[in-house]
Design a protein around this motif. Structure first.
Motif, PDB file in Angstrom:
ATOM      1  N   GLY A   6       0.816  -1.201  -0.027  1.00  0.00           N
ATOM      2  CA  GLY A   6       0.000  -0.115  -0.016  1.00  0.00           C
ATOM      3  C   GLY A   6       0.751   1.196   0.141  1.00  0.00           C
ATOM      4  O   GLY A   6       2.050   1.209   0.285  1.00  0.00           O
ATOM      5  N   LYS A   7       0.209   2.264  -0.092  1.00  0.00           N
ATOM      6  CA  LYS A   7       0.894   3.533  -0.332  1.00  0.00           C
ATOM      7  C   LYS A   7       1.149   4.455   1.086  1.00  0.00           C
ATOM      8  O   LYS A   7       1.963   5.080   1.317  1.00  0.00           O
ATOM      9  N   ASP A   8      -0.096   4.381   1.877  1.00  0.00           N
ATOM     10  CA  ASP A   8      -0.158   5.300   2.959  1.00  0.00           C
ATOM     11  C   ASP A   8      -1.233   4.600   3.805  1.00  0.00           C
ATOM     12  O   ASP A   8      -1.611   3.523   3.868  1.00  0.00           O
ATOM     13  N   GLU A   9      -1.529   5.489   5.158  1.00  0.00           N
ATOM     14  CA  GLU A   9      -2.540   4.828   6.108  1.00  0.00           C
ATOM     15  C   GLU A   9      -3.794   4.427   5.580  1.00  0.00           C
ATOM     16  O   GLU A   9      -4.595   3.640   6.102  1.00  0.00           O
ATOM     17  N   HIS A  10      -4.133   4.806   4.382  1.00  0.00           N
ATOM     18  CA  HIS A  10      -5.731   4.344   4.050  1.00  0.00           C
ATOM     19  C   HIS A  10      -5.515   2.974   3.507  1.00  0.00           C
ATOM     20  O   HIS A  10      -6.581   2.203   3.181  1.00  0.00           O
ATOM     21  N   ASP A  11      -4.388   2.159   3.195  1.00  0.00           N
ATOM     22  CA  ASP A  11      -4.071   0.800   2.958  1.00  0.00           C
ATOM     23  C   ASP A  11      -3.931   0.013   3.888  1.00  0.00           C
ATOM     24  O   ASP A  11      -3.530  -1.148   3.796  1.00  0.00           O
ATOM     25  N   ASN A  12      -3.851   0.421   5.105  1.00  0.00           N
ATOM     26  CA  ASN A  12      -3.477  -0.388   6.237  1.00  0.00           C
ATOM     27  C   ASN A  12      -4.826  -1.361   6.621  1.00  0.00           C
ATOM     28  O   ASN A  12      -5.975  -0.947   6.184  1.00  0.00           O
ATOM     29  N   VAL A  13      -4.558  -2.440   7.213  1.00  0.00           N
ATOM     30  CA  VAL A  13      -5.606  -3.408   7.081  1.00  0.00           C
ATOM     31  C   VAL A  13      -5.840  -3.705   8.650  1.00  0.00           C
ATOM     32  O   VAL A  13      -4.962  -3.597   9.711  1.00  0.00           O
ATOM     33  N   GLU A  14      -7.180  -3.666   9.102  1.00  0.00           N
ATOM     34  CA  GLU A  14      -7.587  -3.805  10.412  1.00  0.00           C
ATOM     35  C   GLU A  14      -7.267  -5.406  10.783  1.00  0.00           C
ATOM     36  O   GLU A  14      -7.901  -6.377  10.043  1.00  0.00           O
ATOM     37  N   THR A  15      -6.598  -5.722  11.950  1.00  0.00           N
ATOM     38  CA  THR A  15      -6.488  -7.069  12.340  1.00  0.00           C
ATOM     39  C   THR A  15      -7.375  -7.496  13.212  1.00  0.00           C
ATOM     40  O   THR A  15      -7.733  -8.802  13.375  1.00  0.00           O
ATOM     41  N   ARG A  16      -7.754  -6.596  14.382  1.00  0.00           N
ATOM     42  CA  ARG A  16      -8.611  -6.798  15.535  1.00  0.00           C
ATOM     43  C   ARG A  16      -9.178  -5.776  16.018  1.00  0.00           C
ATOM     44  O   ARG A  16      -8.512  -4.800  15.963  1.00  0.00           O
ATOM     45  N   ARG A  17     -10.367  -5.707  16.963  1.00  0.00           N
ATOM     46  CA  ARG A  17     -10.758  -4.552  17.596  1.00  0.00           C
ATOM     47  C   ARG A  17     -11.257  -5.309  18.973  1.00  0.00           C
ATOM     48  O   ARG A  17     -11.612  -6.366  18.988  1.00  0.00           O
ATOM     49  N   HIS A  18     -11.212  -4.129  19.834  1.00  0.00           N
ATOM     50  CA  HIS A  18     -11.780  -4.781  21.380  1.00  0.00           C
ATOM     51  C   HIS A  18     -12.574  -3.751  21.897  1.00  0.00           C
ATOM     52  O   HIS A  18     -12.497  -2.342  21.661  1.00  0.00           O
ATOM     53  N   GLY A  19     -13.733  -4.151  22.358  1.00  0.00           N
ATOM     54  CA  GLY A  19     -14.679  -3.144  23.130  1.00  0.00           C
ATOM     55  C   GLY A  19     -15.687  -2.345  22.176  1.00  0.00           C
ATOM     56  O   GLY A  19     -15.685  -2.716  20.824  1.00  0.00           O
ATOM     57  N   THR A  20     -16.396  -1.413  22.748  1.00  0.00           N
ATOM     58  CA  THR A  20     -17.003  -0.856  21.598  1.00  0.00           C
ATOM     59  C   THR A  20     -17.201   0.487  22.354  1.00  0.00           C
ATOM     60  O   THR A  20     -16.892   1.188  23.330  1.00  0.00           O
ATOM     61  N   LYS A  21     -17.525   1.638  20.944  1.00  0.00           N
ATOM     62  CA  LYS A  21     -17.691   2.695  21.492  1.00  0.00           C
ATOM     63  C   LYS A  21     -18.566   3.192  22.524  1.00  0.00           C
ATOM     64  O   LYS A  21     -19.712   2.517  22.831  1.00  0.00           O
ATOM     65  N   PRO A  22     -18.293   4.266  23.334  1.00  0.00           N
ATOM     66  CA  PRO A  22     -19.368   4.567  24.435  1.00  0.00           C
ATOM     67  C   PRO A  22     -20.644   5.126  24.003  1.00  0.00           C
ATOM     68  O   PRO A  22     -20.517   5.821  22.980  1.00  0.00           O
ATOM     69  N   GLY A  23     -21.576   4.866  24.437  1.00  0.00           N
ATOM     70  CA  GLY A  23     -22.869   5.246  24.136  1.00  0.00           C
ATOM     71  C   GLY A  23     -23.377   6.026  25.139  1.00  0.00           C
ATOM     72  O   GLY A  23     -23.668   5.741  26.384  1.00  0.00           O
ATOM     73  N   TRP A  24     -23.327   7.497  24.775  1.00  0.00           N
ATOM     74  CA  TRP A  24     -23.992   8.584  25.510  1.00  0.00           C
ATOM     75  C   TRP A  24     -25.189   9.237  25.347  1.00  0.00           C
ATOM     76  O   TRP A  24     -25.436   9.143  24.057  1.00  0.00           O
ATOM     77  N   ASN A  25     -25.752  10.142  26.358  1.00  0.00           N
ATOM     78  CA  ASN A  25     -26.719  10.846  25.776  1.00  0.00           C
ATOM     79  C   ASN A  25     -26.280  12.470  25.799  1.00  0.00           C
ATOM     80  O   ASN A  25     -26.621  13.215  25.151  1.00  0.00           O
ATOM     81  N   HIS A  26     -25.053  12.537  26.302  1.00  0.00           N
ATOM     82  CA  HIS A  26     -24.328  13.965  26.383  1.00  0.00           C
ATOM     83  C   HIS A  26     -23.384  13.912  25.172  1.00  0.00           C
ATOM     84  O   HIS A  26     -22.962  12.948  24.392  1.00  0.00           O
ATOM     85  N   LYS A  27     -23.116  15.324  24.953  1.00  0.00           N
ATOM     86  CA  LYS A  27     -22.112  15.650  23.907  1.00  0.00           C
ATOM     87  C   LYS A  27     -20.731  15.240  24.014  1.00  0.00           C
ATOM     88  O   LYS A  27     -20.330  15.367  25.276  1.00  0.00           O
ATOM     89  N   ALA A  28     -20.018  14.781  23.278  1.00  0.00           N
ATOM     90  CA  ALA A  28     -18.525  14.266  23.352  1.00  0.00           C
ATOM     91  C   ALA A  28     -17.995  15.804  23.221  1.00  0.00           C
ATOM     92  O   ALA A  28     -18.305  16.577  22.273  1.00  0.00           O
ATOM     93  N   LEU A  29     -16.747  15.711  23.891  1.00  0.00           N
ATOM     94  CA  LEU A  29     -15.954  16.902  23.780  1.00  0.00           C
ATOM     95  C   LEU A  29     -14.427  16.579  23.542  1.00  0.00           C
ATOM     96  O   LEU A  29     -14.019  15.338  23.948  1.00  0.00           O
ATOM     97  N   GLU A  30     -13.668  17.274  22.879  1.00  0.00           N
ATOM     98  CA  GLU A  30     -12.123  16.905  22.765  1.00  0.00           C
ATOM     99  C   GLU A  30     -11.515  17.356  24.139  1.00  0.00           C
ATOM    100  O   GLU A  30     -11.859  17.984  24.770  1.00  0.00           O
ATOM    101  N   HIS A  31     -10.395  16.795  24.302  1.00  0.00           N
ATOM    102  CA  HIS A  31      -9.540  16.857  25.399  1.00  0.00           C
ATOM    103  C   HIS A  31      -9.302  18.165  26.036  1.00  0.00           C
ATOM    104  O   HIS A  31      -9.286  18.313  27.293  1.00  0.00           O
ATOM    105  N   PHE A  32      -9.070  18.832  25.005  1.00  0.00           N
ATOM    106  CA  PHE A  32      -8.483  20.288  25.452  1.00  0.00           C
ATOM    107  C   PHE A  32      -9.786  21.070  25.847  1.00  0.00           C
ATOM    108  O   PHE A  32      -9.504  21.966  26.582  1.00  0.00           O
ATOM    109  N   GLU A  33     -10.700  20.743  25.492  1.00  0.00           N
ATOM    110  CA  GLU A  33     -12.157  21.478  25.825  1.00  0.00           C
ATOM    111  C   GLU A  33     -12.186  21.096  27.204  1.00  0.00           C
ATOM    112  O   GLU A  33     -12.769  21.889  28.135  1.00  0.00           O
TER     113      GLU A  33
END
Length: 427
Positions: A116-143
């Motif tokens: 591949g040429k760049d990060e778009h050609d990387n291959v997912e090998t596995r994943r762990h867990g799930t994304k958090p499910g919230w009712n409130h708005k997500a914020l960036e760390h600096f905020e």
């Protein structure tokens, strides 16, 4: 560094590997340079042999009272003594030229690395867990950090300029807790030896791990010509430089929590907000030294050790196999572990684990003695983040954000937090 003998024996495979890396073929030019070097070496050896033989012949001629022959031989020896230094200089020059050319070549990618040429050609090998499910708005760390009053970018800029952060109070405590937790996990559960290495190193050390000569602009240099470490990989890997280890001593596994210093050359305009891409940051590093047969399995083991840190923290992540165009210079194969950041609504690298084969061992002249035939071979080296402490802080802050703006501390960090269970707004 690659082996010129292997290149001579496998020119087509070498050029094919460079092509996978997106580089031009170089086998012919390197072999031609090596031929010139070898010819000079042979010429110098022949001159030395002839000088030694002629010196003996002088003694015989003088013993036979053959002054004419003795004088002729003496003239020949004198001429060789005059010519030999030039040949030896040519040999040193060509050897240095060849070594410099080899030192600028990337490692050969493993057969199972995706092209591949760049990060778009990387291959997912596995994943762990799930994304958090919230009712409130997500914020960036600096905020989150600035709202809590424990993260100060403006103050850092006044003191040191851009790409620095000041952490205070409860967030400073959390960052310290993360580093100590990681060290304890790797030393107590994963079998790594804790090391406190120098933060400044000499040229030979950064050459050994392949930051020099190609990536000098990525480093900070002191006024007395030392280098601030870009990662503890440099001093930890160099612990075995210029040694011959017994195979029974391997694997060696080292870990360290250190500041890291990077110029971030070429990253202008990228991640300018917050603490994702800093000139100075803390990281727990993992380094393994193995024999040739064990390095592939050790790569999987090291990656699992880094993943275990994120599992204990309850963070969702995926592990990617980097393609040939996105791998680091010295790597044969790399796994990137990318943690989920709700504030950015994306995955970001938090650990990169690489197996380098004998690429660094050859540069460091670090070897081991094979227990079967007692021959010496170059060690294989591996390195990985176990993990980047600042990015782990970012991930915890964003993933454990509560609706009221506070941050719940993961259970595994509570023993390090002095009774705190939440990061709350400064009084």
């Amino acid at each position: 560094m690659l082996d010129i003998k292997w290149i001579r024996d496998n020119p087509a495979a070498f050029d094919a590997a460079l092509k996978r890396r997106g580089a031009e073929p170089q086998a012919d030019s390197l072999i031609a340079l090596d031929e010139k070097r070898r010819a000079i070496v042979q010429k110098a050896q022949e001159m030395q042999s002839r000088r030694n033989a002629a010196s003996k012949e002088i003694g015989i001629a003088m013993g036979q009272k053959n002054a004419e022959l003795a004088d002729k031989l003496k003239a020949e020896v004198a001429e060789i003594k005059t010519s030999l230094p030039a040949a030896e200089d040519d040999e040193r020059r060509l050897s240095a030229e060849l070594n410099d050319a080899l030192s600028r070549l990337p490692n050969i990618p493993a057969a199972d690395v995706p092209d591949g040429k760049d990060e778009h050609d990387n291959v997912e090998t596995r994943r762990h867990g799930t994304k958090p499910g919230w009712n409130h708005k997500a914020l960036e760390h600096f905020e989150i950090g600035e709202a809590l009053g424990w993260m100060d970018f403006e103050g850092a800029a006044k003191i040191a300029g851009s790409r620095f952060t000041i952490l205070k109070g409860q967030l400073a405590r959390l960052e310290r807790a993360l580093g100590q937790f990681m060290l304890d996990t790797h030393t107590q559960e994963h079998g790594y030896l804790e090391v406190q290495p120098p933060l400044m190193v000499r040229d030979d050390a950064v050459y050994g791990t392949a930051q020099l000569p190609k990536f000098a602009e990525d480093l900070f240099r002191t006024t007395d010509d030392r280098w601030l470490i870009p990662t503890a990989e440099v001093p930890l890997t160099n612990l075995v430089r210029e040694q011959i280890l017994e195979q029974e001593q391997l694997p060696l596994r080292f870990t360290a929590l250190t500041p890291c210093f990077r110029s971030e050359a070429g990253s202008a305009g990228r991640d300018t907000r917050g603490m994702l891409r800093q000139h100075q940051f803390n990281k727990v590093e993992l380094v393994s030294i193995t024999d040739a047969e064990s390095s592939k399995a050790e790569h999987e083991r090291m990656t699992e050790s880094a993943e275990n840190v994120l599992k204990k923290l309850g963070l969702h992540f995926r592990t990617m196999t980097l393609c040939t165009g996105d791998m680091g210079f010295g790597s044969q194969k790399t796994y990137d572990i990318e943690v989920w950041l709700p504030g950015q609504d994306t995955y970001r690298e938090i650990s990169s684990c690489s197996v380098c084969g004998d690429f660094q061992g050859r540069r460091m002249n670090a070897r081991y003695r094979d227990k079967a035939d007692r021959s010496t071979k170059f060690v294989h080296t591996l390195n990985g983040s176990g993990v980047a402490v600042g990015r782990a802080l970012i991930a915890v802050v964003e993933n454990y954000l509560d609706e009221d703006g506070s941050v719940t501390i993961p259970d595994v960090l509570l023993p390090y937090m002095g009774g705190l269970t939440k990061i709350e707004k400064a009084a």
